[in-house]
Design an enzyme around this catalytic site. Structure first.
Site, PDB file in Angstrom:
ATOM      1  N   ASP A  67      19.892  29.539 -44.252  1.00 17.41           N
ATOM      2  CA  ASP A  67      21.135  30.222 -43.899  1.00 17.41           C
ATOM      3  C   ASP A  67      22.123  30.308 -45.055  1.00 17.41           C
ATOM      4  OD1 ASP A  67      21.530  27.460 -43.856  1.00 17.41           O
ATOM      5  OD2 ASP A  67      21.752  27.368 -41.690  1.00 17.41           O
ATOM      6  N   ASN A 137      25.195  19.473 -32.056  1.00 19.64           N
ATOM      7  CA  ASN A 137      25.082  20.262 -30.813  1.00 19.64           C
ATOM      8  C   ASN A 137      23.668  20.804 -30.600  1.00 19.64           C
ATOM      9  OD1 ASN A 137      24.896  22.278 -32.697  1.00 19.64           O
ATOM     10  ND2 ASN A 137      26.683  23.440 -32.036  1.00 19.64           N
ATOM     11  N   HIS A 139      21.890  22.519 -32.840  1.00 19.77           N
ATOM     12  CA  HIS A 139      21.516  23.749 -33.561  1.00 19.77           C
ATOM     13  C   HIS A 139      20.458  23.464 -34.631  1.00 19.77           C
ATOM     14  CE1 HIS A 139      25.004  23.396 -36.770  1.00 19.77           C
ATOM     15  NE2 HIS A 139      23.915  22.838 -37.222  1.00 19.77           N
ATOM     16  N   GLU A 144      23.084  28.478 -32.993  1.00 24.86           N
ATOM     17  CA  GLU A 144      23.932  27.659 -32.138  1.00 24.86           C
ATOM     18  C   GLU A 144      23.410  27.684 -30.701  1.00 24.86           C
ATOM     19  OE1 GLU A 144      25.803  25.766 -33.642  1.00 24.86           O
ATOM     20  OE2 GLU A 144      27.439  26.669 -34.760  1.00 24.86           O
TER      21      GLU A 144
HETATM   22  C1  F6R Z   1      21.928  23.908 -43.000  1.00 27.41           C
HETATM   23  C2  F6R Z   1      21.538  24.036 -41.606  1.00 27.41           C
HETATM   24  C3  F6R Z   1      22.091  23.158 -40.534  1.00 27.41           C
HETATM   25  C4  F6R Z   1      22.110  21.687 -40.903  1.00 27.41           C
HETATM   26  C5  F6R Z   1      22.691  20.860 -39.756  1.00 27.41           C
HETATM   27  C6  F6R Z   1      22.808  19.391 -40.113  1.00 27.41           C
HETATM   28  O1  F6R Z   1      21.208  24.803 -43.818  1.00 27.41           O
HETATM   29  O2  F6R Z   1      20.777  24.885 -41.349  1.00 27.41           O
HETATM   30  O3  F6R Z   1      21.315  23.341 -39.376  1.00 27.41           O
HETATM   31  O4  F6R Z   1      20.826  21.243 -41.189  1.00 27.41           O
HETATM   32  O5  F6R Z   1      23.959  21.338 -39.430  1.00 27.41           O
HETATM   33  O6  F6R Z   1      23.739  19.248 -41.128  1.00 27.41           O
HETATM   34  P1  F6R Z   1      24.045  17.804 -41.751  1.00 27.41           P
HETATM   35  O7  F6R Z   1      22.815  17.365 -42.404  1.00 27.41           O
HETATM   36  O8  F6R Z   1      25.178  18.070 -42.719  1.00 27.41           O
HETATM   37  O9  F6R Z   1      24.446  16.943 -40.610  1.00 27.41           O
END
Ligand code: F6R
Length: 264
Positions: A67, A137, A139, A144
């Site tokens: 992303d 959450n 995702h 989301e």
């Molecule tokens: C980032 C992504 C998100 C993160 C997730 C966890 O490229 O796709 O899904 O992997 O938000 O983020 P952290 O590791 O910062 O808790």
């Protein structure tokens, strides 16, 4: 879904790096899916060490990130492109031209960027191993809760919870993007292998919904229950709310001995 519970975040990163290393030794021109976020940082450090030690090489690797923020230029230090260059790509032997993120420049139609990204992945032969984290959450990527389980790369509006969770990374008066372009859930499911890392108590609830809850768009990562080859690496804290922990440990031992006898 293979669930591997390890002592701490460092062991998760080292095991993740070893799995990536095993793939690269077999398939030096692999197509890797990369993720950003705090959880991946330790993994990238371990991979950098392996690369510096000559244990693995990314020279022939092609990378596709999950992303990118919408409305944030690639050279903005907050962009995921900057994160990847700073935390990983600048320290390994990957060819920068082979690293891709779903960047949407000013004036570009994000819908076309999404479909062009899908096309590029297909042209590269699809993703061999997709790295992922999980949001508190549930995702995956920036899919989301409520995201279509059949979705492909497109724009998503971030939830208030994700914005709050990520606000730690922005200064008070800094612009925090509310939109992102993310690989869809179907894009992630098309990867031949998915390796999801989760660490810390803050992820325990999401992990329990992903692994032991029903498959539901309300916990997008739960779709990995339907992936043929999804491995979830957890530290003890992230695994703390799992009910079937003993079984996962037991199954891991059996799988390891099968791998010793017959290979991966
Ligand atoms: C980032 C992504 C998100 C993160 C997730 C966890 O490229 O796709 O899904 O992997 O938000 O983020 P952290 O590791 O910062 O808790």
């Amino acid at each position: 879904m293979e669930v591997i519970i390890l002592k701490d975040a460092k062991s998760v990163a080292m095991t993740g790096a070893e799995l990536v290393g095993q793939l690269l030794r077999l398939q030096p021109a692999a197509v890797l899916g990369f993720a950003t976020g705090s959880t991946q940082l330790l993994l990238y450090r371990c991979l950098i060490e392996k690369c510096r030690a000559g244990d693995i090489s990314f020279r022939r690797v092609t990378g596709f990130n999950l992303d990118e923020y919408l409305g944030v230029a690639a050279d903005n230090p907050q962009s995921y492109r900057s994160y990847m260059d700073r935390e990983f790509f600048d320290h390994i032997d990957i060819d920068g031209d082979n690293t891709h993120l779903p960047c949407c420049e000013d004036g570009q139609n994000p819908r076309l960027v999404g479909s062009a990204y899908e096309e590029k992945i297909n042209k590269a032969g699809g993703i061999d191993l997709q790295l992922a984290g999980i949001g508190a959450n549930g995702h995956i990527g920036f899919n989301e809760p409520g995201s279509s389980l059949g979705s492909r790369t497109r724009v998503k509006t971030l939830t208030r919870q994700t914005l709050e969770d990520n606000s730690r990374l922005f200064c008070t008066d800094e612009f925090q993007p509310r939109l992102a372009i993310t690989m869809g859930i179907a894009t992630i499911m098309a990867a031949r292998r998915v390796l999801l890392l989760a660490t810390g108590t803050g992820k325990a609830e999401a992990v329990s919904r992903m692994v032991e809850g029903p498959v539901s768009a309300m916990c997008p990562a739960s779709i990995l229950q339907m992936h043929e080859r999804a491995t979830v690496l957890l530290d003890e804290k992230a695994a703390s709310r799992l009910k079937n922990k003993d079984y996962y440990d037991w199954a891991y031992l059996q799988n390891e001995s099968l791998k010793d006898r017959f290979g991966d």
